[in-house]
Design a protein around this motif. Structure first.
Motif, short mmCIF file in Angstrom:
data_model
loop_
_atom_site.label_atom_id
_atom_site.label_comp_id
_atom_site.label_asym_id
_atom_site.label_seq_id
_atom_site.Cartn_x
_atom_site.Cartn_y
_atom_site.Cartn_z
N LEU A 123 0.85 -1.18 0.00
CA LEU A 123 0.00 0.00 0.00
C LEU A 123 0.90 1.23 0.00
N LEU A 124 1.39 1.57 -1.18
CA LEU A 124 2.30 2.72 -1.30
C LEU A 124 1.65 3.98 -0.72
N PRO A 125 2.48 4.84 -0.06
CA PRO A 125 3.94 4.89 -0.09
C PRO A 125 4.64 3.95 0.91
N GLU A 126 3.90 3.07 1.55
CA GLU A 126 4.52 2.12 2.47
C GLU A 126 5.23 1.01 1.70
N TYR A 127 6.42 0.67 2.14
CA TYR A 127 7.22 -0.43 1.59
C TYR A 127 7.56 -0.26 0.10
N ARG A 128 8.22 0.84 -0.20
CA ARG A 128 8.85 0.95 -1.52
C ARG A 128 10.07 0.04 -1.52
N GLY A 129 10.35 -0.58 -2.65
CA GLY A 129 11.57 -1.39 -2.72
C GLY A 129 11.31 -2.83 -3.10
N ALA A 130 12.30 -3.67 -2.79
CA ALA A 130 12.38 -5.01 -3.38
C ALA A 130 11.62 -6.10 -2.64
N SER A 131 11.27 -5.90 -1.36
CA SER A 131 10.70 -7.02 -0.59
C SER A 131 9.47 -6.62 0.23
N PRO A 132 8.48 -5.99 -0.40
CA PRO A 132 7.32 -5.51 0.37
C PRO A 132 6.50 -6.62 1.01
N ILE A 133 6.39 -7.76 0.35
CA ILE A 133 5.59 -8.87 0.91
C ILE A 133 6.26 -9.41 2.16
N GLN A 134 7.54 -9.71 2.06
CA GLN A 134 8.28 -10.24 3.21
C GLN A 134 8.32 -9.26 4.36
N LYS A 169 8.57 -15.31 15.35
CA LYS A 169 7.47 -15.89 14.57
C LYS A 169 7.25 -15.11 13.28
N ASN A 170 7.24 -13.79 13.36
CA ASN A 170 7.02 -12.97 12.18
C ASN A 170 8.18 -13.05 11.19
N LEU A 171 9.40 -13.18 11.71
CA LEU A 171 10.56 -13.35 10.83
C LEU A 171 10.42 -14.65 10.03
N ILE A 172 10.01 -15.72 10.71
CA ILE A 172 9.83 -17.01 10.03
C ILE A 172 8.72 -16.92 9.00
N ARG A 173 7.64 -16.27 9.34
CA ARG A 173 6.55 -16.08 8.37
C ARG A 173 7.04 -15.32 7.14
N GLY A 174 7.83 -14.27 7.39
CA GLY A 174 8.28 -13.41 6.30
C GLY A 174 9.32 -14.03 5.39
N LEU A 175 10.07 -15.00 5.90
CA LEU A 175 11.15 -15.60 5.10
C LEU A 175 10.84 -17.03 4.67
N THR A 176 9.60 -17.46 4.80
CA THR A 176 9.19 -18.79 4.36
C THR A 176 8.31 -18.66 3.12
N PRO A 177 8.61 -19.36 2.03
CA PRO A 177 9.54 -20.48 1.93
C PRO A 177 10.99 -20.11 1.58
N TRP A 178 11.23 -18.85 1.13
CA TRP A 178 12.59 -18.47 0.77
C TRP A 178 12.95 -17.16 1.43
N PRO A 179 14.18 -17.02 1.94
CA PRO A 179 15.26 -18.01 1.97
C PRO A 179 15.16 -18.99 3.13
N GLY A 180 14.19 -18.77 3.99
CA GLY A 180 13.99 -19.65 5.13
C GLY A 180 14.74 -19.18 6.37
N CYS A 181 14.24 -19.61 7.54
CA CYS A 181 14.89 -19.29 8.81
C CYS A 181 15.56 -20.55 9.37
N PHE A 182 16.65 -20.35 10.09
CA PHE A 182 17.40 -21.50 10.57
C PHE A 182 18.04 -21.23 11.91
N THR A 183 18.37 -22.31 12.60
CA THR A 183 19.14 -22.25 13.82
C THR A 183 20.09 -23.45 13.78
#
Length: 316
Positions: free
Chosen positions: A111-122, A222-236
């Motif tokens: 919803l511009l002007p929010e999140y201009r750039g390459a990864s708005p969904i994540q 939790k939100n980081l995992i949601r945002g990076l799944t399925p790529w590039p994924g979260c790990f420990t």
């Protein structure tokens, strides 16, 4: 109308289909060059290219458009009335933007002007946003700074990950683009300037962002995992081996102040795999060990020795 489409990944395909089915003339597709992919590093065409070749539509793959006079002259010869972009991957120079009579428009997944750039969904998921949407804008020389033609908002589901939200927004983008094209049939619609003072930005996603910092809150992890799944994924790491985490669930569970973040609190059939965070507790519902398949925490525990008290992360 004579339309050129510019896009590269899967996200662009529904919008491309919308143009193809609009009754207008799709005269060419512009996409990124083929890239090495997979373990064998074989050159692989972008999804948009594969789609276009299957339908005998001309494909252009310039490495760069800026200062590429040969490519720009070629596009001028095609005489497009409208250029549509969706996740193309390059900022277009002024000399290109001036080619189509009706301008260049972009399908952007925020919803511009929010999140201009390459990864708005994540980024919307990483930030814990409850709403997002699609914006159709006129393109200018800035990054997602053009006037707004149409915008539509949707709710983000509480357990939705980036892959799931991506698919919904791709379909919404096609729906809104169809509406926008119908406006252009009546002439060039007037855009509404963005409020640049309210602009926010998101950077390109890097794999290193996926390493879990257990000192963060359960909500943030939790939100980081949601945002990076399925790529590039979260790990420990567990016992020094990489462990990919696909899905987690926040649990109400008592921990005392001495419990170190990353400590396994429970690892059994009744509770599953519970891990302490800087604040709160997460159940690691879906996991993937090194070289293994994605499985539930209960399946993982049956095949791997995990005991309460060990700590996840590089120290273990």
């Amino acid at each position: 109308m004579r339309i050129i489409f510019m896009g590269t990944p899967e996200f662009a395909l529904p919008s491309l289909e919308a143009i193809y089915n609009s009754g207008h003339e799709l005269i060419a597709v512009v996409t990124q060059p083929d890239r090495p992919k997979g373990r064998g590093k074989r050159l692989t065409p972008p999804p948009v290219k594969s789609w276009a070749l299957e339908r005998n539509i001309a494909v252009y793959q310039p490495l760069k458009i800026r200062n590429n006079n040969i490519f720009i002259e070629e596009i001028k010869k095609l005489n497009p009335y409208l250029v549509v972009t969706a996740a193309f991957g390059q900022i277009l120079p002024k000399e290109f933007l001036e080619i189509p009579a009706l301008g260049c428009i972009n399908v952007h997944s925020s919803l511009l002007p929010e999140y201009r750039g390459a990864s708005p969904i994540q980024q919307a998921l990483i930030d814990g946003k409850e709403k997002t949407g699609i914006t159709i804008i006129y393109m200018d020389e800035g990054m997602d700074t053009g006037d707004i033609i149409l915008q539509k908002e949707i709710d983000i589901q509480p357990s939705e990950n980036a892959g799931q939200l991506h698919d919904r927004l791709a379909d919404l983008g096609a729906e809104l683009l169809t509406e926008a094209i119908s406006l252009f049939e009546k002439g060039k619609p007037k855009g509404i300037p963005q409020n640049h003072d309210k602009a926010t930005y998101c950077r390109k996603i890097d794999k290193s962002l996926g390493q879990i910092n257990w000192a963060d809150t359960a909500y943030k992890i939790k939100n980081l995992i949601r945002g990076l799944t399925p790529w590039p994924g979260c790990f420990t790491f567990i016992h020094g081996k990489r462990l990919k985490v696909w899905k987690v669930y926040e649990r109400e569970y008592f921990t005392n102040e001495k419990t170190l973040p990353g400590t396994v609190l429970r690892a059994d059939e009744t509770n599953g795999l519970l891990v302490a965070c800087g604040k709160g507790v997460l159940r690691l519902e879906q996991l993937q060990g090194e070289g293994g398949k994605v499985m539930s925490d209960l399946e993982f525990l049956r095949g791997n020795k995990v005991t309460a008290g060990i700590r996840l992360g590089k120290t273990e």
